[in-house]
Design a protein around this motif. Structure first.
Motif, PDB file in Angstrom:
ATOM      1  N   ASN A  68       0.839  -1.192   0.000  1.00 29.57           N
ATOM      2  CA  ASN A  68       0.000   0.000   0.000  1.00 29.57           C
ATOM      3  C   ASN A  68       0.877   1.245   0.000  1.00 29.57           C
ATOM      4  N   ILE A  69       0.611   2.146  -0.933  1.00 25.67           N
ATOM      5  CA  ILE A  69       1.349   3.405  -1.016  1.00 25.67           C
ATOM      6  C   ILE A  69       0.341   4.538  -0.927  1.00 25.67           C
ATOM      7  N   ASN A  70       0.446   5.338   0.134  1.00 26.18           N
ATOM      8  CA  ASN A  70      -0.489   6.430   0.355  1.00 26.18           C
ATOM      9  C   ASN A  70       0.245   7.769   0.366  1.00 26.18           C
ATOM     10  N   THR A  71      -0.281   8.733  -0.346  1.00 20.83           N
ATOM     11  CA  THR A  71       0.238  10.098  -0.320  1.00 20.83           C
ATOM     12  C   THR A  71      -0.918  11.048  -0.031  1.00 20.83           C
ATOM     13  N   ASN A  72      -0.614  12.325   0.068  1.00 15.89           N
ATOM     14  CA  ASN A  72      -1.664  13.311   0.305  1.00 15.89           C
ATOM     15  C   ASN A  72      -2.629  13.407  -0.873  1.00 15.89           C
ATOM     16  N   LYS A  73      -2.168  12.956  -2.037  1.00 14.37           N
ATOM     17  CA  LYS A  73      -2.961  13.114  -3.249  1.00 14.37           C
ATOM     18  C   LYS A  73      -3.611  11.821  -3.724  1.00 14.37           C
ATOM     19  N   SER A  74      -2.967  10.684  -3.494  1.00 10.54           N
ATOM     20  CA  SER A  74      -3.447   9.440  -4.101  1.00 10.54           C
ATOM     21  C   SER A  74      -3.118   8.225  -3.248  1.00 10.54           C
ATOM     22  N   SER A 105      -1.127 -10.760 -10.795  1.00  7.89           N
ATOM     23  CA  SER A 105      -0.869  -9.604  -9.950  1.00  7.89           C
ATOM     24  C   SER A 105      -1.791  -8.479 -10.391  1.00  7.89           C
ATOM     25  N   GLU A 106      -2.033  -7.541  -9.499  1.00  9.67           N
ATOM     26  CA  GLU A 106      -2.909  -6.427  -9.853  1.00  9.67           C
ATOM     27  C   GLU A 106      -2.482  -5.155  -9.129  1.00  9.67           C
ATOM     28  N   ILE A 107      -2.819  -4.028  -9.726  1.00  8.43           N
ATOM     29  CA  ILE A 107      -2.555  -2.733  -9.119  1.00  8.43           C
ATOM     30  C   ILE A 107      -3.807  -1.883  -9.229  1.00  8.43           C
ATOM     31  N   ASP A 118      -5.487  15.236 -11.907  1.00  3.73           N
ATOM     32  CA  ASP A 118      -5.467  13.771 -11.973  1.00  3.73           C
ATOM     33  C   ASP A 118      -4.190  13.240 -11.331  1.00  3.73           C
ATOM     34  N   GLY A 119      -4.290  12.067 -10.757  1.00  3.87           N
ATOM     35  CA  GLY A 119      -3.118  11.407 -10.192  1.00  3.87           C
ATOM     36  C   GLY A 119      -2.561  10.378 -11.159  1.00  3.87           C
ATOM     37  N   VAL A 120      -1.295  10.028 -10.972  1.00  5.68           N
ATOM     38  CA  VAL A 120      -0.664   9.027 -11.829  1.00  5.68           C
ATOM     39  C   VAL A 120       0.319   8.195 -11.007  1.00  5.68           C
ATOM     40  N   VAL A 121       0.396   6.900 -11.296  1.00  7.84           N
ATOM     41  CA  VAL A 121       1.337   6.006 -10.631  1.00  7.84           C
ATOM     42  C   VAL A 121       2.154   5.283 -11.701  1.00  7.84           C
ATOM     43  N   LYS A 236       7.144   2.140  -8.677  1.00  6.76           N
ATOM     44  CA  LYS A 236       8.238   3.070  -8.966  1.00  6.76           C
ATOM     45  C   LYS A 236       8.005   4.432  -8.317  1.00  6.76           C
ATOM     46  N   ASP A 237       6.917   5.078  -8.672  1.00  7.19           N
ATOM     47  CA  ASP A 237       6.681   6.419  -8.140  1.00  7.19           C
ATOM     48  C   ASP A 237       5.248   6.833  -8.483  1.00  7.19           C
TER      49      ASP A 237
END
Length: 239
Positions: A68-74, A105-107, A118-121, A236-237
Motif C-alpha cells: 500500500n502506497i499512500n500520499t496526500n494526493k493518491s 498480480s494487480e494494481i 489527476d493522479g498518476v502512478v 516506482k513512483d
C-alpha cells in the motif's frame, strides 16, 4: 304400532372434507420436500463458499504480497501472487501431461477527492528467475522445456498477451509464435514491461491486472529439475 323410519346419510360433504384434508397433507409433504432440497442446496453452497474463502485466504497468506502506497494526493495498492516453484517428480511424470503454472498480480490506483489534478502512478512488471535447471537453448524455440507467456487486462476478464522484446540481464528475448518466450536455463530478471502508468481523476480509481503462464515439459529427462521465480508488479513512483 311402531313406525319404521329409514334414514339416508349423505356423506358427500364428509368425502369432500377428507379430499381437502388429503390434498392439504399432500401439499404440505411436497412443500416439506422442497424446503429440504432448498436447505440442502443452500447448505452445500455455503460450505463451498466457506471452503473457497479459506482456500483463497490461505493462498493470499502463503503466496501473496500486498503493498500500500499512500500520499496526500493518491493511494495505490499492489497485490502480487508472485512465487513460482516447481520440481518435476515421478508423480508429475505419471500424469503424462505438461505443467502450467499461473500467477496473477494487480494494481489499483485512486486519486483523493480533494485533489485539483489527476493522479498518476508508475510501475514495472518483472519475472525474476532464481533457479532454472532446464536445458538452455542458444536459439529460442517453441519446443523448449520451459516457456512463459505474459498478459494484461483492465477488467480481469479480457486478457491481451504481450509480444514485445523483453530485456534480461545483458541480452533480450524475442517472442516466439503465439507470444511465448523461451526461458529454459535462463536466470536473472525479465523486464516484462517497464515505465507503465495508471491515471485516475479525483474521486475515481483505476485498476490493471497482469498474468503469466509458465509452461514446463513433463518428461523423464526433466525428472528432479527445478524452476524457481517471482512474477510481480514493482512500484516506482506516483504524483
Amino acid at each position: 304400532m311402531s313406525k319404521k323410519v329409514e334414514k339416508t346419510i349423505d356423506d358427500k360433504e364428509d368425502q369432500e372434507i377428507r379430499n381437502i384434508a388429503y390434498f392439504n397433507n399432500s401439499s404440505q409433504v411436497v412443500l416439506l420436500i422442497v424446503l429440504i432440497i432448498l436447505f440442502g442446496f443452500t447448505f452445500f453452497c455455503t460450505l463451498t463458499y466457506i471452503g473457497d474463502y479459506y482456500k483463497n485466504k490461505n493462498d493470499l497468506n502463503n503466496n501473496s504480497e500486498i503493498i500500500n502506497i499512500n500520499t496526500n494526493k493518491s493511494n495505490a495498492t499492489i497485490i502480487n501472487n508472485s512465487k513460482i516453484y516447481k520440481k518435476i517428480s515421478e508423480q508429475d511424470i505419471n500424469k503424462d501431461e505438461n505443467i502450467v503454472l499461473e500467477n496473477k498480480s494487480e494494481i489499483e490506483f485512486s486519486t483523493n477527492k480533494n485533489s485539483l489534478t489527476d493522479g498518476v502512478v508508475y510501475f514495472d512488471v518483472k519475472y525474476n528467475i532464481t533457479k532454472n535447471d532446464f536445458t538452455y537453448h542458444a536459439v529460442a524455440t517453441n519446443k523448449s522445456d520451459v516457456l512463459v507467456k505474459f498478459y494484461y487486462s483492465y477488467d480481469g476478464k479480457e486478457w491481451q498477451s504481450i509480444k514485445n522484446v523483453i530485456s534480461v540481464n545483458d541480452s533480450t528475448l524475442s517472442p516466439l509464435m503465439g507470444g511465448y518466450y523461451d526461458i529454459a536455463g535462463l536466470r536473472g530478471t525479465l523486464r516484462v514491461s517497464t515505465n507503465n502508468s495508471l491515471t485516475s481523476k479525483p474521486k475515481e480509481s483505476t485498476k490493471m491486472y497482469w498474468k503469466c503462464e509458465t509452461y514446463i515439459v513433463n518428461n523423464e529427462e526433466n525428472l528432479g529439475k527445478e524452476l524457481a521465480a517471482e512474477f510481480k508488479i514493482e512500484y516506482k513512483d506516483n504524483d
